[in-house]
Structure formats: structure tokens, C-alpha cells
Enzyme design. Structure first.
Site, PDB file in Angstrom:
ATOM      1  N   CYS B  79       0.851  -1.208   0.047  1.00 36.53           N
ATOM      2  CA  CYS B  79       0.013   0.169  -0.107  1.00 36.53           C
ATOM      3  C   CYS B  79       1.035   1.278   0.032  1.00 36.53           C
ATOM      4  O   CYS B  79       1.488   1.676  -1.044  1.00 36.53           O
ATOM      5  CB  CYS B  79      -0.825  -0.218   1.183  1.00 36.53           C
ATOM      6  SG  CYS B  79      -2.295   0.991   1.047  1.00 36.53           S
ATOM      7  N   HIS B 203      -3.242  -5.433   1.458  1.00 33.80           N
ATOM      8  CA  HIS B 203      -2.761  -5.486   2.868  1.00 33.80           C
ATOM      9  C   HIS B 203      -2.641  -7.059   3.274  1.00 33.80           C
ATOM     10  O   HIS B 203      -3.414  -7.415   4.104  1.00 33.80           O
ATOM     11  CB  HIS B 203      -3.168  -4.723   3.802  1.00 33.80           C
ATOM     12  CG  HIS B 203      -3.172  -3.244   3.780  1.00 33.80           C
ATOM     13  ND1 HIS B 203      -2.183  -2.393   3.933  1.00 33.80           N
ATOM     14  CD2 HIS B 203      -4.099  -2.349   3.360  1.00 33.80           C
ATOM     15  CE1 HIS B 203      -2.354  -1.193   3.863  1.00 33.80           C
ATOM     16  NE2 HIS B 203      -3.506  -1.308   3.169  1.00 33.80           N
ATOM     17  N   GLU B 205      -0.658  -8.140   5.335  1.00 32.30           N
ATOM     18  CA  GLU B 205      -0.556  -8.105   6.996  1.00 32.30           C
ATOM     19  C   GLU B 205      -1.858  -8.070   7.860  1.00 32.30           C
ATOM     20  O   GLU B 205      -1.681  -8.455   8.911  1.00 32.30           O
ATOM     21  CB  GLU B 205       0.456  -7.081   7.206  1.00 32.30           C
ATOM     22  CG  GLU B 205      -0.279  -5.850   7.329  1.00 32.30           C
ATOM     23  CD  GLU B 205      -0.097  -4.964   5.898  1.00 32.30           C
ATOM     24  OE1 GLU B 205      -0.108  -5.758   4.810  1.00 32.30           O
ATOM     25  OE2 GLU B 205      -0.396  -3.856   6.021  1.00 32.30           O
TER      26      GLU B 205
END
EC number: 3.5.1.2
Lengths: 309, 253
Positions: B79, B203, B205
Site C-alpha cells: 500500500c 494488505h 499483513e
């Protein structure tokens, strides 16, 4: 539930999800704000100063909390025109406040396409019994809390981010410290608790059992937790980070001080390097006058934090 | 054991470190230029790219970051990190922002719009699946996400996402509307690799699926093995390490 013979109270996930805007996406933006500073601004010019200083988002307002205190009267949602102007001036996320329980103000804020709604006790509450049912919105909400029970009740209502209430517009950190410590102490208590005791603990907190259990398993609130209400110096901001917050809201502290640009930048750096006293010392030097604070022992000072449960 | 650095100025660095920990890899927070010397690969996390750029500027991190990328050390941007690594970004704040560069592409900052336009999508990721196994798709979480509008010949596209070409021409992008029918769907690129640089607009994560992290760790490993014979990854990160996550809720380390 047909045929299963089981009554599921909350569905499969701990939190009800809507198709259009899953809870993970709402929480996701808050996660992107971690380690950042969100600043109150009243016009496009201040928003640009905040962005230049490195704020990760701005809160668009007509009056900062210190002025709301000084001027009195009913504080409402800001003029959408003002919020739009601020939104056009910056590329970082823009938040705006709606009154507690005033879901139409929230609908208006959703319609103008801002990034987050703060259902805030700083504005005059519109409903003294109910908060907004935040599950009905695609836009995410941040809500204030004074303790773990209040935080989890707001999350159950659909809040995707939690902040301490503190005491906005006072420049006095004592209430924010009290609230963060209260939340953290209860989470520490919960982590070491036998599972059998969690039911009564949840009852005493007046919080939903499933969210209490989730908090116990995660060892932290299930959403991002920021500090707010009384942060005025870089040291205040670093204090809140060291107490375990994920980031900091600064309201009146920046633009009610002598040199807003410099102070804003210093607070941003203090949040990134919150555990490095040398950098904190360096950024705290020569910031000019801090905002004039309010002593909360004075019983005439209205407590915004007590406006909702 | 070598460690993976995670740029910890602002944003989702905790989430990246937690994802690495689940793979048995140690992630360390990088806040100062000298700390970059201690790591062999770097993740630039999601967050507000404007904020991260400002903080990097305050502490004079850009020269060291550029040097790190130019030395060919493995770098992954998610991002905001992707914006950092791009050679060119459009849709920036007034006055522009500093970039690290290295990835030969044009990134449109905040391409999909404000938070209300943030979304989740199942992305087709053939390259990732061929290396890491698991389901055919990856759950991409796009939050005020950027998109890659143009990519150079060196850049390998790992995933893309369909958008109406209307959306492309409305955005102030340099791409011209090549299709005859403006209603026809076109695609934007959302994951790329160019040499040792990995970039994702979404994302990984924030999901429990660690395949992208595993992919990056292996990518770093190959490069380090070329240089020396040290190993970055413990033995259990094998070719078929993928296990279906117990819960796909967001992760809060």
C-alpha cells in the site's frame, strides 16, 4: 438456524458483518493509522499545516473543544461545506464528529464521503440513552471510552476504533491517563483470569461476553485504541504511547498553542519515537507557549466524559 | 540468523512483524538510518504515505533507503510502501512527496477513493500459488488503496483487479482510454515484482494468510544464498507450509 437446533446469538463471527463493508475493512483503516497523530482542524489552512507536519488524519470541526468549552451553547456537527473544503485541501483521511445518538448527522457525514465518523461526547449528546447503531453504516466509527466495559459496548454497537475520552479542551492529561490505565488494568486482570470467572467479570463490566473473551485471547482490545482528551505536549503524546495506546488524537493542543506547525511536527515525531527519550528531549525544545490548561479540580468545569455510558 | 527489517515510522508495522513471527522469522523495527545496516531485507508497511514520507524526511532516511534499494537488497512495499517504491506517483498532496523509487511503474495514490470505497476482493494469484500452494485466490484488503497504472517491461505482474474503464479515464491518470466501448471492463495492476522489489497495493499483513510473507522471505533467501550460504528461514518454512488459517479475522499483535 433451521434444523441445527442451536440458537446462535451473534452468528458465526464475533461481530456482525455486512456484505458491503466488512468489519475487517473498517478496522483496517484504523490499523493503517497506528503510530500516527490525528489532529483537530477548523479550516483548510490548518488542515494543510497538519498534513505538512505529518498527521496521519485530520478531524474537521467548526470549533476546537477548548472553544466549545469557552463559548458554551449546543455543539453540533460541522457544516458539511466546511468538511468538504477540508477534504479537498488534503490527501490524508478526514474524520468528522457527530453527536452521540444522532444517526442522521452520521448519515450526512457518510453521504459526503469522509473517511471516519467520531461519535463524540465533545458535541452535545442528541440521545442520552442510546448510541448510534453503527452496524447500519458503511462508514467506520470511532467512539470514546473511560473503561473496558464502555469500550466493548461501543465495539458491540459497531465501533471499529476506540479512543479514550480524556477531558477534551482542557490541555490536562490526567483524565486520559486515568482512562487508559483503567482499560489496560482490566485487560491485564482478564488475561490472568480463569475462564470460569469471565462470565461474572463480563456481567460486572456490563460488556458482551464474547467480546470480553476475545479481548482475553488477544490480550488487547479487539480494535485499534487511540488516546484522546488533553494531549498538549510531545511528552503527553509519548506518555500515552508508552501506556500502550496505538496512536494519539490531539485536539486543541496544537492550534491553541504559540507555534502550531512546530508543535504539530514535534508531537508527530514524539509518537513515532515514543520510547526514545533523547529524541523526545530534542523535539520538545523551543516549542513556544503550550495551550493554557484547565485545572480539573474546579467543580465548575463541565465533564464531557460523563455525558454517556 | 538474519532478520527482516520493517520500517516502523507509522502504520501497520506491528502487523507485519506478527505475520513474520507466525512464519518463525524475526522482524525488527527500523526507525533510524543506521538501523538499516543491521538488516538484509526490508518491508515498507501500509500506513499514510504522506505521513511516512514526512517522518522519513525528518530523520533523513531517504538517502539510506534509496541506497538500500539500489544495492539490490530485497524490499517489499504494501500500500503506502508500494507508493514509496514507485518511480512515479500521481494524486499526491499539494507540493508532492518524496519517493524512494526503484520500481519502474506509475502508481495512482488513493486510486479507489476514500474509506467508503475500501473493499475486500478475492484476487487470482497464479505466481503466488505456484510457489506457495494453498487456495487459488488471495483475500486482498484494499484500504484507500493505490493502484499501478503503468508498469515498465522489467516489471512482472503478479495480480490485477478489474475496474470499469470509466474509472480509469475519470481519474487524472496519464492512461488514455484505449477501449472503444467505455463501459467495457479493464484492469489495474495490484501486485508486481521487479527483481528484488515486491509491491502489493493491498494488505496481506491484515489477513491470517501468510503466503505473501513466506514468498517474500523465500525471495530474500534466494538472493542471500547467491551472495553467501547463510539461511534466513528456519527449516519448517518448507515448500508446502501453507495451513488454512483457523480464523481469518484481522490480526492484532
Amino acid at each position: 438456524m433451521e434444523g441445527s437446533g442451536v440458537v446462535t446469538v451473534y452468528g458465526n463471527g464475533a461481530i456482525t458483518e455486512t456484505k458491503k463493508s466488512p468489519f475487517s475493512v473498517k478496522v483496517g483503516l484504523a490499523q493503517m493509522l497506528r503510530g500516527g497523530v490525528i489532529m483537530d482542524v477548523v479550516n483548510a489552512e490548518q488542515a494543510r499545516i497538519a498534513e505538512e507536519a505529518g498527521a496521519c488524519a485530520v478531524m474537521a470541526l467548526e470549533r476546537v473543544p477548548a472553544d466549545i468549552r469557552a463559548q458554551g451553547g449546543v455543539a453540533r456537527m460541522s457544516d458539511p461545506q466546511l468538511i468538504k473544503e477540508i477534504k479537498q485541501a488534503v490527501t490524508i483521511p478526514v474524520m468528522a464528529k457527530a453527536r452521540i445518538g444522532h444517526f442522521v448527522e452520521a448519515q450526512i457525514l457518510e453521504a459526503i464521503g469522509i473517511d471516519y465518523v467520531d461519535e463524540s461526547e465533545v458535541l452535545t449528546p442528541a440521545d442520552d440513552a442510546n448510541h448510534i447503531n453503527k452496524h447500519n453504516f458503511r462508514i467506520p466509527f470511532v467512539c470514546g471510552c473511560r473503561n473496558l466495559g464502555e469500550a466493548l459496548r461501543r465495539i458491540r454497537e459497531g465501533a471499529a476504533m476506540i479512543r479514550t475520552k480524556g477531558e477534551a479542551g482542557t490541555g490536562n492529561i490526567i483524565e486520559a491517563v486515568r482512562h487508559v490505565r483503567s482499560v489496560m488494568a482490566d485487560i491485564r486482570l482478564l488475561r490472568n483470569m480463569d475462564d470460569d470467572e469471565v462470565f461474572t467479570f463480563a456481567k460486572n463490566l456490563a460488556a458482551p461476553y464474547d467480546l470480553v473473551m476475545q479481548t482475553k485471547q488477544l490480550g488487547r482490545l479487539p480494535v485499534v485504541q487511540f488516546a484522546a482528551g488533553g494531549v498538549a505536549t510531545p511528552a503527553d503524546a509519548a506518555l500515552m504511547m508508552q501506556l500502550g495506546c496505538d496512536g494519539v488524537f490531539v485536539g486543541s493542543g496544537v492550534f491553541k498553542s504559540g507555534d502550531p506547525a512546530k508543535r504539530a511536527r514535534a508531537i508527530v515525531q514524539a509518537v513515532t519515537h515514543y520510547s526514545d527519550p533523547e529524541i523526545l528531549a530534542e523535539v520538545s525544545c523551543g516549542l513556544g507557549d503550550a495551550m493554557v490548561g484547565i485545572n480539573l479540580n474546579d467543580s465548575k468545569v463541565e465533564r464531557f466524559a460523563h455525558r454517556s455510558e | 540468523m538474519a532478520v527482516v527489517g520493517v520500517l516502523a515510522l507509522q502504520g501497520s508495522f506491528n502487523e507485519h512483524i506478527a505475520a513474520l513471527r507466525r512464519l518463525g522469522v524475526k522482524g525488527v523495527e527500523i526507525r533510524k538510518p543506521e538501523q538499516l545496516q543491521t538488516v538484509t531485507s526490508l518491508i515498507i508497511p501500509g500506513g499514510e504515505s504522506t505521513t511516512m514520507a514526512k517522518l522519513a524526511e525528518y530523520h533523513d532516511l531517504f538517502p539510506s533507503l534509496r541506497e538500500f534499494v539500489q544495492m539490490g537488497k530485497p524490499v517489499w512495499g504494501t500500500c503506502a510502501g508500494l507508493i514509496f517504491l514507485a518511480n512515479k506517483a500521481v494524486g499526491q498532496k499539494a507540493g508532492g512527496q518524496h519517493l524512494v523509487g526503484g520500481l519502474d511503474c506509475t502508481v495512482h495514490r488513493n486510486f479507489f477513493g476514500s474509506q467508503i470505497q475500501s473493499f475486500e476482493a478475492e484476487l487470482s494469484v497464479p505466481e503466488l500459488v505456484s510457489k506457495e500452494g494453498g487456495p487459488e485466490t488471495f483475500r486482498g484488503i484494499f484500504i484507500r488503496a493505490p493502484a499501478i497504472l503503468e508498469a515498465g517491461p522489467e516489471v512482472k505482474v503478479l495480480a490485477d483487479y478489474p475496474v470499469s474503464s470509466n474509472r480509469l479515464s475519470n481519474s487524472d491518470s496519464p492512461i488514455e482510454d484505449k477501449t472503444e466501448n467505455p463501459e467495457e471492463e479493464s484492469k489495474v495492476i495490484v501486485a508486481v515484482r521487479q527483481g528484488n522489489i515486491l509491491g502489493t497495493a493491498f494488505h496481506p499483513e491484515l489477513t491470517a494468510d501468510t503466503r505473501w510473507h513466506s514468498y517474500f522471505v523465500k525471495m530474500s533467501n534466494e538472493i542471500i544464498e547467491e551472495a553467501s550460504s547463510s539461511s534466513l528461514v528456519p527449516a519448517q518454512v518448507g515448500t508446502s507450509h501453507y495451513q488454512p488459517p483457523a480464523s481469518d479475522l484481522p490480526i492484532y499483535p
